[in-house]
Design a protein around this motif. Sequence first.
Motif, PDB file in Angstrom:
ATOM      1  N   PRO A  60       0.839  -1.209   0.000  1.00 59.94           N
ATOM      2  CA  PRO A  60       0.000   0.000   0.000  1.00 59.94           C
ATOM      3  C   PRO A  60       0.873   1.258   0.000  1.00 59.94           C
ATOM      4  O   PRO A  60       1.873   1.321   0.720  1.00 59.94           O
ATOM      5  CB  PRO A  60      -0.790  -0.126   1.309  1.00 59.94           C
ATOM      6  CG  PRO A  60      -0.768  -1.583   1.629  1.00 59.94           C
ATOM      7  CD  PRO A  60       0.555  -2.093   1.147  1.00 59.94           C
ATOM      8  N   ARG A  61       0.500   2.204  -0.804  1.00 58.38           N
ATOM      9  CA  ARG A  61       1.301   3.427  -0.901  1.00 58.38           C
ATOM     10  C   ARG A  61       0.443   4.657  -0.621  1.00 58.38           C
ATOM     11  O   ARG A  61      -0.768   4.643  -0.855  1.00 58.38           O
ATOM     12  CB  ARG A  61       1.953   3.536  -2.278  1.00 58.38           C
ATOM     13  CG  ARG A  61       0.985   3.666  -3.436  1.00 58.38           C
ATOM     14  CD  ARG A  61       1.705   3.654  -4.770  1.00 58.38           C
ATOM     15  NE  ARG A  61       2.336   2.377  -5.053  1.00 58.38           N
ATOM     16  CZ  ARG A  61       3.023   2.100  -6.163  1.00 58.38           C
ATOM     17  NH1 ARG A  61       3.175   3.038  -7.093  1.00 58.38           N
ATOM     18  NH2 ARG A  61       3.557   0.919  -6.362  1.00 58.38           N
ATOM     19  N   LEU A  81       4.324  10.218   7.320  1.00 55.67           N
ATOM     20  CA  LEU A  81       3.769   9.266   6.360  1.00 55.67           C
ATOM     21  C   LEU A  81       4.520   7.947   6.369  1.00 55.67           C
ATOM     22  O   LEU A  81       3.956   6.888   6.067  1.00 55.67           O
ATOM     23  CB  LEU A  81       3.793   9.862   4.945  1.00 55.67           C
ATOM     24  CG  LEU A  81       2.820  11.009   4.644  1.00 55.67           C
ATOM     25  CD1 LEU A  81       3.140  11.640   3.296  1.00 55.67           C
ATOM     26  CD2 LEU A  81       1.392  10.507   4.672  1.00 55.67           C
ATOM     27  N   TRP A  82       5.800   8.011   6.749  1.00 55.46           N
ATOM     28  CA  TRP A  82       6.599   6.776   6.785  1.00 55.46           C
ATOM     29  C   TRP A  82       6.130   5.831   7.894  1.00 55.46           C
ATOM     30  O   TRP A  82       6.447   4.639   7.866  1.00 55.46           O
ATOM     31  CB  TRP A  82       8.086   7.085   6.987  1.00 55.46           C
ATOM     32  CG  TRP A  82       8.736   7.908   5.911  1.00 55.46           C
ATOM     33  CD1 TRP A  82       9.481   9.031   6.087  1.00 55.46           C
ATOM     34  CD2 TRP A  82       8.720   7.679   4.495  1.00 55.46           C
ATOM     35  NE1 TRP A  82       9.924   9.518   4.882  1.00 55.46           N
ATOM     36  CE2 TRP A  82       9.471   8.707   3.884  1.00 55.46           C
ATOM     37  CE3 TRP A  82       8.126   6.703   3.687  1.00 55.46           C
ATOM     38  CZ2 TRP A  82       9.658   8.782   2.509  1.00 55.46           C
ATOM     39  CZ3 TRP A  82       8.307   6.794   2.309  1.00 55.46           C
ATOM     40  CH2 TRP A  82       9.067   7.812   1.728  1.00 55.46           C
ATOM     41  N   ASN A  83       5.369   6.343   8.843  1.00 62.05           N
ATOM     42  CA  ASN A  83       4.870   5.470   9.918  1.00 62.05           C
ATOM     43  C   ASN A  83       3.897   4.417   9.382  1.00 62.05           C
ATOM     44  O   ASN A  83       3.785   3.324   9.933  1.00 62.05           O
ATOM     45  CB  ASN A  83       4.161   6.300  11.000  1.00 62.05           C
ATOM     46  CG  ASN A  83       5.113   7.246  11.715  1.00 62.05           C
ATOM     47  OD1 ASN A  83       6.315   6.973  11.796  1.00 62.05           O
ATOM     48  ND2 ASN A  83       4.590   8.343  12.234  1.00 62.05           N
ATOM     49  N   ILE A  88       5.708   6.531  -1.110  1.00 58.84           N
ATOM     50  CA  ILE A  88       4.879   7.725  -1.314  1.00 58.84           C
ATOM     51  C   ILE A  88       4.872   8.035  -2.797  1.00 58.84           C
ATOM     52  O   ILE A  88       5.932   8.244  -3.411  1.00 58.84           O
ATOM     53  CB  ILE A  88       5.418   8.938  -0.530  1.00 58.84           C
ATOM     54  CG1 ILE A  88       5.467   8.644   0.965  1.00 58.84           C
ATOM     55  CG2 ILE A  88       4.547  10.169  -0.798  1.00 58.84           C
ATOM     56  CD1 ILE A  88       6.121   9.752   1.781  1.00 58.84           C
ATOM     57  N   HIS A  89       3.682   8.027  -3.380  1.00 61.88           N
ATOM     58  CA  HIS A  89       3.533   8.381  -4.788  1.00 61.88           C
ATOM     59  C   HIS A  89       3.183   9.862  -4.869  1.00 61.88           C
ATOM     60  O   HIS A  89       2.111  10.279  -4.439  1.00 61.88           O
ATOM     61  CB  HIS A  89       2.422   7.536  -5.431  1.00 61.88           C
ATOM     62  CG  HIS A  89       2.134   7.930  -6.850  1.00 61.88           C
ATOM     63  ND1 HIS A  89       0.920   7.716  -7.458  1.00 61.88           N
ATOM     64  CD2 HIS A  89       2.910   8.542  -7.782  1.00 61.88           C
ATOM     65  CE1 HIS A  89       0.956   8.180  -8.691  1.00 61.88           C
ATOM     66  NE2 HIS A  89       2.151   8.684  -8.907  1.00 61.88           N
TER      67      HIS A  89
END
Length: 381
Positions: A60-61, A81-83, A88-89
């Motif tokens: 999932p991204r 967001l890295w959590n 990341i797109h």
Amino acid sequence: MVAVAYIMNATLVIPQLDRRSFWQDSSIFSDIFDELHFITTLQGNVRIVRELPKELELVPRARKHFTSWSSMGYYKEMMQLWNDHQVIHVAKSDSRLANNDLPLDIQRLRCRALYHALHFSPPIESLGKKLVDRLRMRSGKYIALHLRYEKDMLAFTGCTSGLTDAESEELRIMRENTKHWKVKDINSTEQRIGGFCPLTPKEVGIFLQAIGYPPSTLIYVASGEIYGGDARLSELMSFFPNLVFKEKLATKEELNAFAKHASQSAALDYIVSLESDVFVPSYSGNMARAVEGHRRFLGHRKTITPDRKGLVRLFDELESGQLRETSSFSDLVQQMHKNRQGAPRKRKGPSPGIKGKARFRTEESFYENPYPECICSSKVV
């Protein structure tokens, strides 16, 4: 995006390019740029990979539209967001980073990416240098004119001055049918008076003549297909008959590899424009700004940026007879552009009176003028 990846401590995947634009270009990054040079030049700053590792293809991204003109602090916050995601797109990558008030190392990294890491692919570099050499053999010196009088730009800006009713309607329909162009109803007269229209070929001819260039001047026209074709170009050629296009400088065989690839063809124009004795953009689009900034970085090479708003007023006065002497017109044009020829100056901040995030839109682009962060020994004017 190199700087954003550095701030977020992320690995950067070589970007996929927009294939849905007016030009419908199927080029990938490595068709235009020397991919290996890009990766190795920046390896001490950012880890870059050609494609997403297979083990991450199905995870999932986060699909993220980063806010335009964002600060370093914004991207520090985005690290949360890295959590939840490993990938990341970034849906849009233009103008995602602020022009000003960033740490010096970030600004210099941007210049390292732009002027050292980004080299055109060997076929483009090779032919671009040949075109420059052939121009030098013809005349020694030449002007590169970025003539942005093309169908997509006229439709986007809503500029129809001098066009036929049929042409104006064709452009209106194109604007109406292009979904990602938000503004549909545009007053062409107001656009022109405000200086938001590309100069027409005829206006460019009048302008260059007024600046003082003789009819014998060799001019390389950097552009796609001019709207109106030879009929419009003839208006410029009546002033400067010594016009040259890459199609005249290169053989058909040399250009075959770049056929139907507008981005690669534009890269050839970029090289010739960068190396010219004088660069003149008829409109301040992305390429014009990038070339101007690069020329500044290389030693403030002469770039004449027309004051379109001021020129429109003078053109109209000349047309109406208010300016009766050509010499008076030339004097006014030359005075108007005395400080618009690429001399060293600090990057302009936001326009006065504008508050909130809208002010960032009015700032001069970092890519248009990387002074002072990336240019160490210049005299400020």
